[in-house]
Design an enzyme around this catalytic site. Structure first.
Site, PDB file in Angstrom:
ATOM      1  N   HIS A  16      31.730   7.336  55.797  1.00 60.16           N
ATOM      2  CA  HIS A  16      32.826   8.299  55.656  1.00 60.16           C
ATOM      3  C   HIS A  16      34.107   7.811  56.344  1.00 60.16           C
ATOM      4  O   HIS A  16      34.890   8.598  56.863  1.00 60.16           O
ATOM      5  CB  HIS A  16      32.415   9.691  56.172  1.00 60.16           C
ATOM      6  CG  HIS A  16      31.422  10.366  55.260  1.00 60.16           C
ATOM      7  ND1 HIS A  16      31.797  11.023  54.110  1.00 60.16           N
ATOM      8  CD2 HIS A  16      30.072  10.431  55.301  1.00 60.16           C
ATOM      9  CE1 HIS A  16      30.714  11.489  53.505  1.00 60.16           C
ATOM     10  NE2 HIS A  16      29.654  11.132  54.206  1.00 60.16           N
ATOM     11  N   THR A  17      34.272   6.509  56.354  1.00 63.73           N
ATOM     12  CA  THR A  17      35.504   5.919  56.895  1.00 63.73           C
ATOM     13  C   THR A  17      36.413   5.417  55.786  1.00 63.73           C
ATOM     14  O   THR A  17      37.610   5.267  55.990  1.00 63.73           O
ATOM     15  CB  THR A  17      35.180   4.721  57.809  1.00 63.73           C
ATOM     16  OG1 THR A  17      34.272   3.871  57.100  1.00 63.73           O
ATOM     17  CG2 THR A  17      34.554   5.157  59.119  1.00 63.73           C
ATOM     18  N   GLY A 106      19.935   9.283  42.605  1.00 64.83           N
ATOM     19  CA  GLY A 106      19.853  10.378  43.579  1.00 64.83           C
ATOM     20  C   GLY A 106      19.393   9.935  44.956  1.00 64.83           C
ATOM     21  O   GLY A 106      19.246  10.746  45.851  1.00 64.83           O
ATOM     22  N   GLY A 108      21.144   7.925  46.734  1.00 56.83           N
ATOM     23  CA  GLY A 108      22.347   7.608  47.515  1.00 56.83           C
ATOM     24  C   GLY A 108      22.608   6.117  47.583  1.00 56.83           C
ATOM     25  O   GLY A 108      23.246   5.636  48.515  1.00 56.83           O
ATOM     26  N   SER A 111      24.251   4.420  42.299  1.00 56.88           N
ATOM     27  CA  SER A 111      24.021   3.986  40.916  1.00 56.88           C
ATOM     28  C   SER A 111      25.271   4.214  40.069  1.00 56.88           C
ATOM     29  O   SER A 111      25.535   3.450  39.134  1.00 56.88           O
ATOM     30  CB  SER A 111      22.812   4.715  40.323  1.00 56.88           C
ATOM     31  OG  SER A 111      22.925   6.097  40.524  1.00 56.88           O
ATOM     32  N   SER A 112      26.077   5.213  40.418  1.00 57.84           N
ATOM     33  CA  SER A 112      27.282   5.450  39.611  1.00 57.84           C
ATOM     34  C   SER A 112      28.270   4.286  39.746  1.00 57.84           C
ATOM     35  O   SER A 112      28.810   3.803  38.753  1.00 57.84           O
ATOM     36  CB  SER A 112      27.943   6.774  39.992  1.00 57.84           C
ATOM     37  OG  SER A 112      28.321   6.774  41.342  1.00 57.84           O
ATOM     38  N   GLU A 144      36.005   7.043  38.945  1.00 55.12           N
ATOM     39  CA  GLU A 144      35.119   8.003  39.607  1.00 55.12           C
ATOM     40  C   GLU A 144      35.914   9.228  40.068  1.00 55.12           C
ATOM     41  O   GLU A 144      35.477  10.372  39.919  1.00 55.12           O
ATOM     42  CB  GLU A 144      34.458   7.320  40.815  1.00 55.12           C
ATOM     43  CG  GLU A 144      33.595   8.239  41.631  1.00 55.12           C
ATOM     44  CD  GLU A 144      32.117   7.941  41.526  1.00 55.12           C
ATOM     45  OE1 GLU A 144      31.732   6.908  40.961  1.00 55.12           O
ATOM     46  OE2 GLU A 144      31.336   8.782  42.009  1.00 55.12           O
ATOM     47  N   ASP A 156      31.817   1.610  47.581  1.00 56.57           N
ATOM     48  CA  ASP A 156      30.690   1.361  46.668  1.00 56.57           C
ATOM     49  C   ASP A 156      31.095   0.421  45.535  1.00 56.57           C
ATOM     50  O   ASP A 156      30.353  -0.478  45.150  1.00 56.57           O
ATOM     51  CB  ASP A 156      30.185   2.683  46.077  1.00 56.57           C
ATOM     52  CG  ASP A 156      29.787   3.666  47.161  1.00 56.57           C
ATOM     53  OD1 ASP A 156      29.627   3.238  48.318  1.00 56.57           O
ATOM     54  OD2 ASP A 156      29.656   4.864  46.848  1.00 56.57           O
ATOM     55  N   TYR A 205      31.602  16.659  50.011  1.00 50.48           N
ATOM     56  CA  TYR A 205      32.316  15.383  50.195  1.00 50.48           C
ATOM     57  C   TYR A 205      33.821  15.611  50.139  1.00 50.48           C
ATOM     58  O   TYR A 205      34.569  15.198  51.034  1.00 50.48           O
ATOM     59  CB  TYR A 205      31.873  14.409  49.096  1.00 50.48           C
ATOM     60  CG  TYR A 205      32.441  13.016  49.254  1.00 50.48           C
ATOM     61  CD1 TYR A 205      31.715  12.036  49.921  1.00 50.48           C
ATOM     62  CD2 TYR A 205      33.681  12.674  48.739  1.00 50.48           C
ATOM     63  CE1 TYR A 205      32.218  10.756  50.077  1.00 50.48           C
ATOM     64  CE2 TYR A 205      34.192  11.401  48.894  1.00 50.48           C
ATOM     65  CZ  TYR A 205      33.457  10.449  49.558  1.00 50.48           C
ATOM     66  OH  TYR A 205      33.975   9.186  49.710  1.00 50.48           O
TER      67      TYR A 205
HETATM   68  C1  GLA Z   1      30.012   7.793  48.941  1.00 52.04           C
HETATM   69  C2  GLA Z   1      31.401   7.348  48.473  1.00 52.04           C
HETATM   70  C3  GLA Z   1      31.930   6.207  49.337  1.00 52.04           C
HETATM   71  C4  GLA Z   1      31.833   6.544  50.828  1.00 52.04           C
HETATM   72  C5  GLA Z   1      30.445   7.083  51.185  1.00 52.04           C
HETATM   73  C6  GLA Z   1      30.358   7.584  52.596  1.00 52.04           C
HETATM   74  O1  GLA Z   1      29.083   6.790  48.725  1.00 52.04           O
HETATM   75  O2  GLA Z   1      31.363   6.934  47.131  1.00 52.04           O
HETATM   76  O3  GLA Z   1      33.255   5.895  48.966  1.00 52.04           O
HETATM   77  O4  GLA Z   1      32.831   7.450  51.204  1.00 52.04           O
HETATM   78  O5  GLA Z   1      30.046   8.140  50.316  1.00 52.04           O
HETATM   79  O6  GLA Z   1      30.566   6.546  53.507  1.00 52.04           O
END
Ligand code: GLA
Length: 369
Positions: A16-17, A106, A108, A111-112, A144, A156, A205
Protein backbone atom coordinates in the site's frame (compact mmCIF):
# COMPACT_ATOMS: atom_id res chain seq x y z
CA UNK A 1 -0.44 -18.43 -33.71
CA UNK A 2 1.26 -16.16 -31.17
CA UNK A 3 1.62 -17.15 -27.49
CA UNK A 4 2.48 -14.69 -24.75
CA UNK A 5 2.96 -15.44 -21.04
CA UNK A 6 2.81 -13.01 -18.10
CA UNK A 7 3.49 -13.86 -14.45
CA UNK A 8 1.61 -13.16 -11.23
CA UNK A 9 3.45 -11.71 -8.25
CA UNK A 10 4.06 -11.71 -4.54
CA UNK A 11 5.28 -8.60 -2.82
CA UNK A 12 8.16 -9.11 -0.39
CA UNK A 13 7.65 -5.72 1.24
CA UNK A 14 6.26 -2.25 0.42
CA UNK A 15 2.49 -2.76 0.78
CA UNK A 16 0.00 0.00 0.00
CA UNK A 17 2.88 2.34 -0.78
CA UNK A 18 2.68 2.39 -4.58
CA UNK A 19 -0.25 4.83 -4.82
CA UNK A 20 1.61 7.11 -2.42
CA UNK A 21 4.63 7.46 -4.74
CA UNK A 22 6.54 5.10 -2.46
CA UNK A 23 8.78 2.04 -2.82
CA UNK A 24 7.85 -1.59 -3.50
CA UNK A 25 9.78 -4.86 -3.78
CA UNK A 26 7.67 -7.51 -5.54
CA UNK A 27 8.74 -10.76 -7.22
CA UNK A 28 7.22 -12.24 -10.39
CA UNK A 29 6.49 -15.91 -9.71
CA UNK A 30 6.10 -18.97 -11.89
CA UNK A 31 2.31 -18.94 -11.65
CA UNK A 32 1.25 -17.31 -14.84
CA UNK A 33 -1.25 -16.46 -17.53
CA UNK A 34 -0.82 -17.57 -21.15
CA UNK A 35 -2.62 -16.11 -24.12
CA UNK A 36 -2.70 -17.95 -27.45
CA UNK A 37 -3.92 -15.66 -30.21
CA UNK A 38 -4.52 -15.63 -33.94
CA UNK A 39 -4.86 -12.25 -35.64
CA UNK A 40 -8.03 -11.55 -37.63
CA UNK A 41 -8.40 -9.46 -40.73
CA UNK A 42 -10.91 -7.14 -39.02
CA UNK A 43 -11.16 -5.31 -35.69
CA UNK A 44 -13.30 -7.88 -33.87
CA UNK A 45 -12.01 -9.78 -30.83
CA UNK A 46 -13.20 -13.06 -29.39
CA UNK A 47 -11.45 -14.06 -26.17
CA UNK A 48 -12.09 -17.27 -24.26
CA UNK A 49 -10.94 -17.95 -20.69
CA UNK A 50 -10.34 -21.66 -20.08
CA UNK A 51 -10.23 -21.20 -16.32
CA UNK A 52 -13.64 -19.50 -16.14
CA UNK A 53 -15.11 -21.21 -19.21
CA UNK A 54 -16.36 -17.80 -20.32
CA UNK A 55 -16.05 -15.91 -23.55
CA UNK A 56 -16.14 -12.21 -24.40
CA UNK A 57 -16.52 -10.48 -27.76
CA UNK A 58 -15.98 -6.87 -28.69
CA UNK A 59 -15.00 -4.63 -31.58
CA UNK A 60 -11.82 -2.55 -31.33
CA UNK A 61 -13.33 0.02 -33.69
CA UNK A 62 -16.13 0.74 -31.21
CA UNK A 63 -14.97 -0.38 -27.78
CA UNK A 64 -17.59 -0.70 -25.05
CA UNK A 65 -17.42 1.86 -22.24
CA UNK A 66 -16.40 0.63 -18.76
CA UNK A 67 -20.09 0.63 -17.74
CA UNK A 68 -21.06 -1.48 -20.75
CA UNK A 69 -18.27 -4.02 -20.24
CA UNK A 70 -19.27 -7.17 -18.30
CA UNK A 71 -17.56 -7.29 -14.87
CA UNK A 72 -15.51 -10.36 -15.73
CA UNK A 73 -12.00 -10.81 -17.17
CA UNK A 74 -13.37 -8.86 -20.18
CA UNK A 75 -12.74 -5.65 -18.21
CA UNK A 76 -9.00 -6.22 -18.27
CA UNK A 77 -8.81 -7.14 -21.95
CA UNK A 78 -11.06 -4.33 -23.17
CA UNK A 79 -9.34 -1.93 -20.75
CA UNK A 80 -5.90 -2.71 -22.16
CA UNK A 81 -7.14 -2.33 -25.74
CA UNK A 82 -8.68 1.02 -24.81
CA UNK A 83 -5.51 2.29 -23.10
CA UNK A 84 -3.27 1.20 -25.99
CA UNK A 85 -5.56 2.72 -28.60
CA UNK A 86 -5.88 5.96 -26.68
CA UNK A 87 -2.12 6.23 -26.32
CA UNK A 88 -1.21 5.35 -29.91
CA UNK A 89 -4.23 6.80 -31.72
CA UNK A 90 -4.47 3.53 -33.69
CA UNK A 91 -7.07 0.80 -34.01
CA UNK A 92 -5.45 -2.49 -33.00
CA UNK A 93 -5.70 -5.82 -34.82
CA UNK A 94 -8.65 -8.07 -33.99
CA UNK A 95 -7.86 -11.44 -32.40
CA UNK A 96 -9.20 -14.90 -31.66
CA UNK A 97 -7.60 -15.66 -28.31
CA UNK A 98 -7.62 -18.20 -25.50
CA UNK A 99 -6.42 -17.45 -21.98
CA UNK A 100 -5.08 -20.28 -19.86
CA UNK A 101 -3.68 -19.83 -16.38
CA UNK A 102 -1.87 -21.52 -13.53
CA UNK A 103 -2.51 -18.47 -11.33
CA UNK A 104 -5.09 -19.06 -8.63
CA UNK A 105 -7.84 -16.42 -8.81
CA UNK A 106 -8.69 -14.54 -5.62
CA UNK A 107 -5.45 -15.44 -3.86
CA UNK A 108 -4.17 -11.88 -4.23
CA UNK A 109 -1.40 -12.84 -6.67
CA UNK A 110 -2.58 -10.31 -9.19
CA UNK A 111 -4.09 -12.43 -11.93
CA UNK A 112 -5.74 -9.29 -13.30
CA UNK A 113 -2.41 -7.51 -13.83
CA UNK A 114 -1.02 -10.67 -15.46
CA UNK A 115 -3.91 -10.72 -17.96
CA UNK A 116 -3.38 -7.03 -18.67
CA UNK A 117 0.38 -7.48 -19.13
CA UNK A 118 -0.12 -10.46 -21.47
CA UNK A 119 -2.55 -8.60 -23.74
CA UNK A 120 -0.45 -5.43 -23.73
CA UNK A 121 2.57 -7.47 -24.80
CA UNK A 122 0.50 -9.33 -27.40
CA UNK A 123 -0.77 -6.20 -29.16
CA UNK A 124 2.61 -4.51 -28.78
CA UNK A 125 4.03 -7.34 -30.92
CA UNK A 126 1.08 -7.89 -33.28
CA UNK A 127 0.76 -4.21 -34.15
CA UNK A 128 4.46 -3.34 -33.98
CA UNK A 129 3.76 -0.59 -31.42
CA UNK A 130 7.36 -0.58 -30.08
CA UNK A 131 6.24 0.60 -26.65
CA UNK A 132 8.70 0.10 -23.80
CA UNK A 133 7.78 -2.21 -20.94
CA UNK A 134 7.39 0.60 -18.40
CA UNK A 135 5.06 2.41 -20.79
CA UNK A 136 3.04 -0.80 -21.20
CA UNK A 137 2.85 -1.14 -17.41
CA UNK A 138 1.55 2.42 -17.07
CA UNK A 139 -1.11 1.75 -19.72
CA UNK A 140 -2.15 -1.49 -17.97
CA UNK A 141 -2.49 0.45 -14.71
CA UNK A 142 -4.70 2.96 -16.50
CA UNK A 143 -6.80 0.10 -17.89
CA UNK A 144 -7.35 -1.28 -14.39
CA UNK A 145 -8.25 2.13 -12.98
CA UNK A 146 -10.71 3.03 -15.72
CA UNK A 147 -12.21 -0.36 -16.61
CA UNK A 148 -12.08 -2.16 -13.23
CA UNK A 149 -12.63 0.96 -11.13
CA UNK A 150 -9.72 0.19 -8.79
CA UNK A 151 -7.49 3.19 -8.14
CA UNK A 152 -4.45 0.89 -8.04
CA UNK A 153 -0.77 1.75 -8.03
CA UNK A 154 1.80 0.53 -10.54
CA UNK A 155 3.37 -2.38 -8.68
CA UNK A 156 1.51 -5.37 -10.12
CA UNK A 157 1.67 -4.32 -13.75
CA UNK A 158 5.33 -3.26 -13.48
CA UNK A 159 6.50 -6.51 -11.90
CA UNK A 160 4.62 -8.61 -14.45
CA UNK A 161 6.39 -6.79 -17.28
CA UNK A 162 9.83 -5.78 -15.98
CA UNK A 163 11.10 -8.60 -13.77
CA UNK A 164 14.30 -10.55 -14.22
CA UNK A 165 14.54 -14.28 -13.33
CA UNK A 166 15.99 -14.97 -9.89
CA UNK A 167 15.45 -11.37 -8.80
CA UNK A 168 12.95 -9.18 -6.97
CA UNK A 169 12.08 -5.86 -8.61
CA UNK A 170 12.71 -2.71 -6.63
CA UNK A 171 10.51 0.08 -7.98
CA UNK A 172 10.41 3.70 -6.95
CA UNK A 173 6.90 4.58 -8.02
CA UNK A 174 7.66 8.31 -8.07
CA UNK A 175 10.70 8.35 -10.36
CA UNK A 176 9.92 4.97 -12.00
CA UNK A 177 13.51 3.92 -11.23
CA UNK A 178 13.81 0.13 -11.13
CA UNK A 179 16.53 -2.22 -10.00
CA UNK A 180 16.63 -6.01 -9.99
CA UNK A 181 17.72 -7.36 -6.60
CA UNK A 182 19.01 -10.96 -6.47
CA UNK A 183 17.21 -13.34 -4.13
CA UNK A 184 19.58 -15.64 -2.22
CA UNK A 185 19.66 -18.92 -4.14
CA UNK A 186 19.24 -21.02 -1.04
CA UNK A 187 15.89 -19.40 -0.18
CA UNK A 188 12.48 -20.45 -1.47
CA UNK A 189 9.60 -18.04 -1.91
CA UNK A 190 6.48 -19.72 -0.56
CA UNK A 191 3.04 -18.34 -1.31
CA UNK A 192 0.68 -19.39 1.47
CA UNK A 193 -2.90 -18.86 0.36
CA UNK A 194 -5.29 -18.68 3.32
CA UNK A 195 -8.19 -20.04 1.25
CA UNK A 196 -10.24 -17.09 2.46
CA UNK A 197 -11.62 -15.30 -0.58
CA UNK A 198 -10.93 -11.59 -0.58
CA UNK A 199 -13.97 -9.50 0.32
CA UNK A 200 -14.78 -5.81 -0.15
CA UNK A 201 -11.35 -5.35 -1.64
CA UNK A 202 -12.15 -2.70 -4.24
CA UNK A 203 -14.20 -0.37 -2.04
CA UNK A 204 -11.86 -0.67 0.97
CA UNK A 205 -8.86 -0.20 -1.32
CA UNK A 206 -10.20 3.01 -2.80
CA UNK A 207 -11.12 4.19 0.70
CA UNK A 208 -7.54 3.64 1.93
CA UNK A 209 -6.23 5.63 -1.00
CA UNK A 210 -8.60 8.50 -0.23
CA UNK A 211 -7.57 8.44 3.45
CA UNK A 212 -3.90 8.75 2.44
CA UNK A 213 -4.79 11.81 0.37
CA UNK A 214 -6.67 13.27 3.33
CA UNK A 215 -3.61 12.71 5.51
CA UNK A 216 -1.51 14.66 3.00
CA UNK A 217 -4.06 17.47 3.00
CA UNK A 218 -3.84 17.62 6.81
CA UNK A 219 -0.03 17.56 6.83
CA UNK A 220 0.52 20.16 4.11
CA UNK A 221 -0.34 23.22 6.24
CA UNK A 222 2.08 21.89 8.88
CA UNK A 223 4.94 20.84 6.61
CA UNK A 224 4.69 23.10 3.58
CA UNK A 225 3.36 23.04 0.04
CA UNK A 226 6.20 20.82 -1.20
CA UNK A 227 4.48 17.85 0.46
CA UNK A 228 2.51 16.35 -2.41
CA UNK A 229 2.25 12.72 -1.25
CA UNK A 230 3.14 10.69 1.85
CA UNK A 231 6.44 9.94 0.12
CA UNK A 232 7.50 13.47 1.05
CA UNK A 233 7.09 12.90 4.79
CA UNK A 234 10.11 11.54 6.70
CA UNK A 235 9.77 9.24 9.73
CA UNK A 236 11.12 12.11 11.88
CA UNK A 237 8.47 14.53 10.60
CA UNK A 238 5.85 11.82 11.09
CA UNK A 239 6.81 11.43 14.74
CA UNK A 240 6.43 15.18 15.28
CA UNK A 241 3.37 15.99 13.22
CA UNK A 242 1.19 12.88 12.92
CA UNK A 243 -0.18 13.32 16.47
CA UNK A 244 -1.88 16.45 15.10
CA UNK A 245 -3.70 14.49 12.36
CA UNK A 246 -7.06 12.93 13.15
CA UNK A 247 -7.85 9.18 13.07
CA UNK A 248 -7.89 7.01 11.05
CA UNK A 249 -5.73 9.20 8.76
CA UNK A 250 -2.98 9.32 11.39
CA UNK A 251 -2.50 5.54 11.45
CA UNK A 252 -2.90 5.16 7.67
CA UNK A 253 -0.10 7.67 7.14
CA UNK A 254 2.07 6.10 9.84
CA UNK A 255 1.85 2.78 8.00
CA UNK A 256 2.84 4.22 4.63
CA UNK A 257 5.73 6.33 5.97
CA UNK A 258 7.08 3.45 8.06
CA UNK A 259 6.65 0.94 5.21
CA UNK A 260 8.69 3.07 2.81
CA UNK A 261 11.56 3.14 5.31
CA UNK A 262 11.27 -0.64 5.76
CA UNK A 263 11.60 -1.27 2.02
CA UNK A 264 14.91 0.58 1.88
CA UNK A 265 16.21 -1.32 4.92
CA UNK A 266 15.01 -4.59 3.41
CA UNK A 267 17.09 -3.99 0.27
CA UNK A 268 20.28 -3.95 2.29
CA UNK A 269 19.19 -6.89 4.44
CA UNK A 270 18.37 -8.94 1.32
CA UNK A 271 21.71 -8.15 -0.33
CA UNK A 272 23.50 -9.52 2.73
CA UNK A 273 20.97 -12.32 3.38
CA UNK A 274 20.53 -11.09 6.96
CA UNK A 275 17.84 -13.45 8.18
CA UNK A 276 17.09 -11.87 11.56
CA UNK A 277 16.79 -8.41 10.02
CA UNK A 278 14.52 -9.66 7.23
CA UNK A 279 12.31 -11.43 9.73
CA UNK A 280 12.00 -8.29 11.87
CA UNK A 281 11.11 -6.12 8.86
CA UNK A 282 8.50 -8.55 7.52
CA UNK A 283 6.89 -8.84 10.95
CA UNK A 284 6.87 -5.06 11.43
CA UNK A 285 5.26 -4.69 7.99
CA UNK A 286 2.56 -7.23 8.82
CA UNK A 287 1.84 -5.66 12.22
CA UNK A 288 1.55 -2.23 10.64
CA UNK A 289 -0.84 -3.51 7.94
CA UNK A 290 -2.89 -5.23 10.63
CA UNK A 291 -3.02 -2.48 13.26
CA UNK A 292 -2.50 0.82 11.42
CA UNK A 293 -3.72 0.15 7.89
CA UNK A 294 -6.36 -2.41 8.95
CA UNK A 295 -6.25 -4.55 5.82
CA UNK A 296 -5.37 -7.89 7.41
CA UNK A 297 -7.85 -10.45 8.77
CA UNK A 298 -7.83 -13.31 11.28
CA UNK A 299 -6.85 -15.84 8.59
CA UNK A 300 -3.87 -13.82 7.32
CA UNK A 301 -2.71 -13.30 10.91
CA UNK A 302 -3.08 -17.03 11.63
CA UNK A 303 -1.14 -17.89 8.47
CA UNK A 304 1.75 -15.58 9.36
CA UNK A 305 1.92 -17.16 12.85
CA UNK A 306 1.78 -20.67 11.35
CA UNK A 307 4.59 -19.87 8.87
CA UNK A 308 6.83 -18.39 11.55
CA UNK A 309 6.23 -21.28 13.95
CA UNK A 310 7.01 -23.69 11.08
CA UNK A 311 10.46 -22.16 10.62
CA UNK A 312 10.10 -19.44 7.96
CA UNK A 313 12.84 -16.80 7.82
CA UNK A 314 10.05 -14.24 7.65
CA UNK A 315 6.37 -14.01 6.65
CA UNK A 316 3.73 -11.35 6.08
CA UNK A 317 0.48 -10.78 4.24
CA UNK A 318 1.02 -9.80 0.61
CA UNK A 319 -1.12 -7.80 -1.81
CA UNK A 320 -4.13 -5.66 -1.06
CA UNK A 321 -5.30 -7.75 1.94
CA UNK A 322 -8.79 -8.66 3.28
CA UNK A 323 -8.04 -12.35 2.62
CA UNK A 324 -5.74 -13.83 0.00
CA UNK A 325 -2.19 -14.94 0.61
CA UNK A 326 0.92 -14.50 2.72
CA UNK A 327 4.47 -14.62 1.46
CA UNK A 328 7.05 -16.62 3.41
CA UNK A 329 10.79 -16.89 2.81
CA UNK A 330 12.03 -20.36 3.71
CA UNK A 331 15.42 -22.05 3.48
CA UNK A 332 15.19 -24.54 0.62
CA UNK A 333 16.56 -27.38 2.72
CA UNK A 334 13.67 -26.92 5.18
CA UNK A 335 10.79 -26.50 2.74
CA UNK A 336 9.22 -29.97 3.03
CA UNK A 337 9.09 -29.81 6.81
CA UNK A 338 7.90 -26.20 6.68
CA UNK A 339 4.97 -27.02 4.39
CA UNK A 340 3.73 -29.89 6.52
CA UNK A 341 4.00 -27.96 9.76
CA UNK A 342 2.58 -24.65 8.50
CA UNK A 343 -0.47 -26.39 7.02
CA UNK A 344 -1.13 -28.38 10.16
CA UNK A 345 -0.82 -25.31 12.39
CA UNK A 346 -3.02 -23.16 10.16
CA UNK A 347 -5.76 -25.79 10.03
CA UNK A 348 -6.02 -25.85 13.80
CA UNK A 349 -6.79 -22.10 13.73
CA UNK A 350 -9.34 -21.74 10.88
CA UNK A 351 -11.85 -23.69 8.83
CA UNK A 352 -10.43 -22.60 5.48
CA UNK A 353 -8.36 -24.93 3.33
CA UNK A 354 -4.93 -23.42 2.68
CA UNK A 355 -2.85 -23.88 -0.46
CA UNK A 356 0.92 -23.58 -0.57
CA UNK A 357 2.95 -22.80 -3.69
CA UNK A 358 6.74 -23.08 -3.64
CA UNK A 359 7.68 -20.51 -6.24
CA UNK A 360 10.59 -19.38 -8.33
CA UNK A 361 11.31 -15.81 -9.30
CA UNK A 362 10.74 -15.61 -13.06
CA UNK A 363 11.18 -13.07 -15.82
CA UNK A 364 8.45 -10.64 -16.85
CA UNK A 365 6.03 -11.13 -19.77
CA UNK A 366 7.49 -12.68 -22.92
CA UNK A 367 6.64 -14.73 -25.98
CA UNK A 368 6.20 -18.37 -24.83
CA UNK A 369 9.06 -20.77 -25.44
C1 GLA B 1 -3.04 -4.22 -5.12
C2 GLA B 1 -2.77 -3.08 -6.11
C3 GLA B 1 -1.32 -2.63 -6.04
C4 GLA B 1 -0.89 -2.33 -4.60
C5 GLA B 1 -1.30 -3.47 -3.66
C6 GLA B 1 -1.06 -3.15 -2.21
O1 GLA B 1 -2.34 -5.36 -5.49
O2 GLA B 1 -3.06 -3.49 -7.42
O3 GLA B 1 -1.12 -1.50 -6.87
O4 GLA B 1 -1.42 -1.11 -4.16
O5 GLA B 1 -2.67 -3.82 -3.81
O6 GLA B 1 0.31 -2.97 -1.96
Amino acid sequence: MLCVRAPGRVNLIGEHTDYNEGYVLPVAVNLEVRVHANPRSDSRCRVYSELLDEQCEFDLASLPTPEATPPTFARYVVGVAWALQQHTGRTLTGIEATISSTLPIGAGLSSSAAIEAAFAMLWNILDGLHLERMQLALLCQRAEQVYAGVQCGLMDQAVSLLSKAGHALFLDTRTLFTQSIPIPEEWAIVVADTGKPRALTDSEYNLRRAQCEQAVAALRPLLGEEVSTLRDVSPEQAALYLPLVSEPMRRRARHVIGENARVLEFLTALRHAEQAHIRALMLASHASLRDDYEVSCAELDAMVDACLAAGAIGARMTGAGFGGACVALVEKTRVAQFLAEAEQRYRTQTNYTPRFFVCEAVAGASVCN
